[in-house]
Design a protein around this motif. Structure first.
Motif, PDB file in Angstrom:
ATOM      1  N   GLY A  40       0.617  -1.196  -0.112  1.00 59.52           N
ATOM      2  CA  GLY A  40      -0.018   0.025   0.220  1.00 59.52           C
ATOM      3  C   GLY A  40       0.779   1.121  -0.014  1.00 59.52           C
ATOM      4  O   GLY A  40       2.240   1.117  -0.453  1.00 59.52           O
ATOM      5  N   ARG A  42       1.339   5.311   2.267  1.00 61.65           N
ATOM      6  CA  ARG A  42       1.110   5.829   3.407  1.00 61.65           C
ATOM      7  C   ARG A  42      -0.049   6.626   3.599  1.00 61.65           C
ATOM      8  O   ARG A  42      -0.824   6.499   4.520  1.00 61.65           O
ATOM      9  CB  ARG A  42       2.170   6.755   3.698  1.00 61.65           C
ATOM     10  CG  ARG A  42       3.420   6.537   3.948  1.00 61.65           C
ATOM     11  CD  ARG A  42       4.392   7.336   4.516  1.00 61.65           C
ATOM     12  NE  ARG A  42       5.684   6.723   4.948  1.00 61.65           N
ATOM     13  CZ  ARG A  42       6.143   6.233   5.794  1.00 61.65           C
ATOM     14  NH1 ARG A  42       5.066   5.561   6.756  1.00 61.65           N
ATOM     15  NH2 ARG A  42       7.396   5.468   5.961  1.00 61.65           N
ATOM     16  N   SER A  44      -3.186   5.418   2.498  1.00 56.33           N
ATOM     17  CA  SER A  44      -4.173   4.355   2.057  1.00 56.33           C
ATOM     18  C   SER A  44      -5.266   4.006   2.969  1.00 56.33           C
ATOM     19  O   SER A  44      -6.067   3.367   2.665  1.00 56.33           O
ATOM     20  CB  SER A  44      -3.600   3.061   1.811  1.00 56.33           C
ATOM     21  OG  SER A  44      -2.787   2.404   2.981  1.00 56.33           O
ATOM     22  N   GLN A  45      -5.109   4.710   4.018  1.00 55.29           N
ATOM     23  CA  GLN A  45      -6.217   4.707   5.096  1.00 55.29           C
ATOM     24  C   GLN A  45      -6.591   3.311   5.689  1.00 55.29           C
ATOM     25  O   GLN A  45      -7.506   2.721   5.595  1.00 55.29           O
ATOM     26  CB  GLN A  45      -7.435   5.331   4.609  1.00 55.29           C
ATOM     27  CG  GLN A  45      -7.410   7.032   3.929  1.00 55.29           C
ATOM     28  CD  GLN A  45      -7.129   7.740   5.237  1.00 55.29           C
ATOM     29  OE1 GLN A  45      -7.316   7.730   6.282  1.00 55.29           O
ATOM     30  NE2 GLN A  45      -6.117   8.556   4.782  1.00 55.29           N
ATOM     31  N   VAL A  46      -5.256   2.695   5.727  1.00 53.05           N
ATOM     32  CA  VAL A  46      -5.461   1.162   6.105  1.00 53.05           C
ATOM     33  C   VAL A  46      -6.650   0.942   7.511  1.00 53.05           C
ATOM     34  O   VAL A  46      -6.404   1.754   8.211  1.00 53.05           O
ATOM     35  CB  VAL A  46      -4.278   0.678   6.749  1.00 53.05           C
ATOM     36  CG1 VAL A  46      -4.375  -0.850   7.323  1.00 53.05           C
ATOM     37  CG2 VAL A  46      -3.381   0.903   5.464  1.00 53.05           C
ATOM     38  N   HIS A  47      -7.500   0.023   7.033  1.00 54.38           N
ATOM     39  CA  HIS A  47      -8.578  -0.383   7.846  1.00 54.38           C
ATOM     40  C   HIS A  47      -9.579   0.698   8.051  1.00 54.38           C
ATOM     41  O   HIS A  47     -10.442   0.529   9.077  1.00 54.38           O
ATOM     42  CB  HIS A  47      -8.055  -0.821   9.536  1.00 54.38           C
ATOM     43  CG  HIS A  47      -7.067  -1.793   9.414  1.00 54.38           C
ATOM     44  ND1 HIS A  47      -7.251  -3.026   8.727  1.00 54.38           N
ATOM     45  CD2 HIS A  47      -5.872  -2.126   9.752  1.00 54.38           C
ATOM     46  CE1 HIS A  47      -6.188  -3.869   8.744  1.00 54.38           C
ATOM     47  NE2 HIS A  47      -5.418  -3.481   9.507  1.00 54.38           N
ATOM     48  N   GLY A  48      -9.641   2.005   7.422  1.00 50.54           N
ATOM     49  CA  GLY A  48     -10.724   2.895   7.377  1.00 50.54           C
ATOM     50  C   GLY A  48     -11.657   2.591   6.537  1.00 50.54           C
ATOM     51  O   GLY A  48     -11.476   1.681   5.661  1.00 50.54           O
ATOM     52  N   ASN A  50     -12.382   4.181   4.327  1.00 48.60           N
ATOM     53  CA  ASN A  50     -12.055   4.538   2.859  1.00 48.60           C
ATOM     54  C   ASN A  50     -10.608   4.189   2.375  1.00 48.60           C
ATOM     55  O   ASN A  50      -9.956   4.593   1.501  1.00 48.60           O
ATOM     56  CB  ASN A  50     -12.158   6.165   2.625  1.00 48.60           C
ATOM     57  CG  ASN A  50     -11.079   6.884   3.591  1.00 48.60           C
ATOM     58  OD1 ASN A  50     -10.905   6.314   4.493  1.00 48.60           O
ATOM     59  ND2 ASN A  50     -10.951   7.974   3.362  1.00 48.60           N
ATOM     60  N   GLU A  51     -10.459   3.074   3.017  1.00 46.29           N
ATOM     61  CA  GLU A  51      -9.215   2.031   2.682  1.00 46.29           C
ATOM     62  C   GLU A  51      -9.126   1.831   1.001  1.00 46.29           C
ATOM     63  O   GLU A  51     -10.159   1.596   0.450  1.00 46.29           O
ATOM     64  CB  GLU A  51      -9.219   0.730   3.509  1.00 46.29           C
ATOM     65  CG  GLU A  51      -7.917   0.049   3.162  1.00 46.29           C
ATOM     66  CD  GLU A  51      -7.812  -1.202   4.118  1.00 46.29           C
ATOM     67  OE1 GLU A  51      -6.971  -1.897   3.697  1.00 46.29           O
ATOM     68  OE2 GLU A  51      -8.919  -1.567   4.683  1.00 46.29           O
ATOM     69  N   HIS A  52      -7.775   2.109   0.651  1.00 45.39           N
ATOM     70  CA  HIS A  52      -7.680   1.634  -0.584  1.00 45.39           C
ATOM     71  C   HIS A  52      -6.208   1.543  -1.082  1.00 45.39           C
ATOM     72  O   HIS A  52      -5.398   1.558  -0.257  1.00 45.39           O
ATOM     73  CB  HIS A  52      -8.114   2.887  -1.565  1.00 45.39           C
ATOM     74  CG  HIS A  52      -7.401   4.258  -1.196  1.00 45.39           C
ATOM     75  ND1 HIS A  52      -7.505   4.943  -0.153  1.00 45.39           N
ATOM     76  CD2 HIS A  52      -6.448   4.753  -1.993  1.00 45.39           C
ATOM     77  CE1 HIS A  52      -6.638   5.978  -0.136  1.00 45.39           C
ATOM     78  NE2 HIS A  52      -5.988   6.024  -1.263  1.00 45.39           N
ATOM     79  N   ILE A  53      -6.186   0.929  -2.404  1.00 43.34           N
ATOM     80  CA  ILE A  53      -4.694   0.588  -2.818  1.00 43.34           C
ATOM     81  C   ILE A  53      -4.734   1.124  -4.437  1.00 43.34           C
ATOM     82  O   ILE A  53      -5.765   0.865  -5.057  1.00 43.34           O
ATOM     83  CB  ILE A  53      -4.363  -0.821  -2.635  1.00 43.34           C
ATOM     84  CG1 ILE A  53      -3.064  -1.317  -2.937  1.00 43.34           C
ATOM     85  CG2 ILE A  53      -5.351  -1.899  -3.419  1.00 43.34           C
ATOM     86  CD1 ILE A  53      -2.569  -2.541  -2.765  1.00 43.34           C
TER      87      ILE A  53
END
Length: 75
Positions: A40, A42, A44-48, A50-53
């Motif tokens: 991913g 920085r 990418s809003q991990v576990h949020g 609006n998480e994205h890759i």
């Protein structure tokens, strides 16, 4: 490291960034040689919600893992 540098065309940076992966501790002795690699970015809003890759990261990640597993199998 070679697999990462091949597909990303950058020097590898080893970074400890926290977090946990509970399944690793459940693997017992098999977890000794565990390698965790994120693809991913920085922002990418991990576990949020609006998480994205980035799609490019996704496909480069697949190629990197295939290359890594081939290298391990050859050793």
């Amino acid at each position: 490291q070679t697999s990462l540098e091949t597909y990303w065309q950058r020097e590898v940076v080893f970074e400890l960034i926290g977090g946990s992966v509970p399944i690793v501790s459940l693997m017992g002795p098999l977890a000794k040689d565990t390698v965790l690699v994120g693809f991913g970015h920085r922002g990418s809003q991990v576990h949020g919600p609006n998480e994205h890759i980035y799609i490019d990261n996704f496909y480069k990640g697949i190629s990197t893992i295939v290359s890594f597993l081939q290298a391990v199998a050859e050793k």
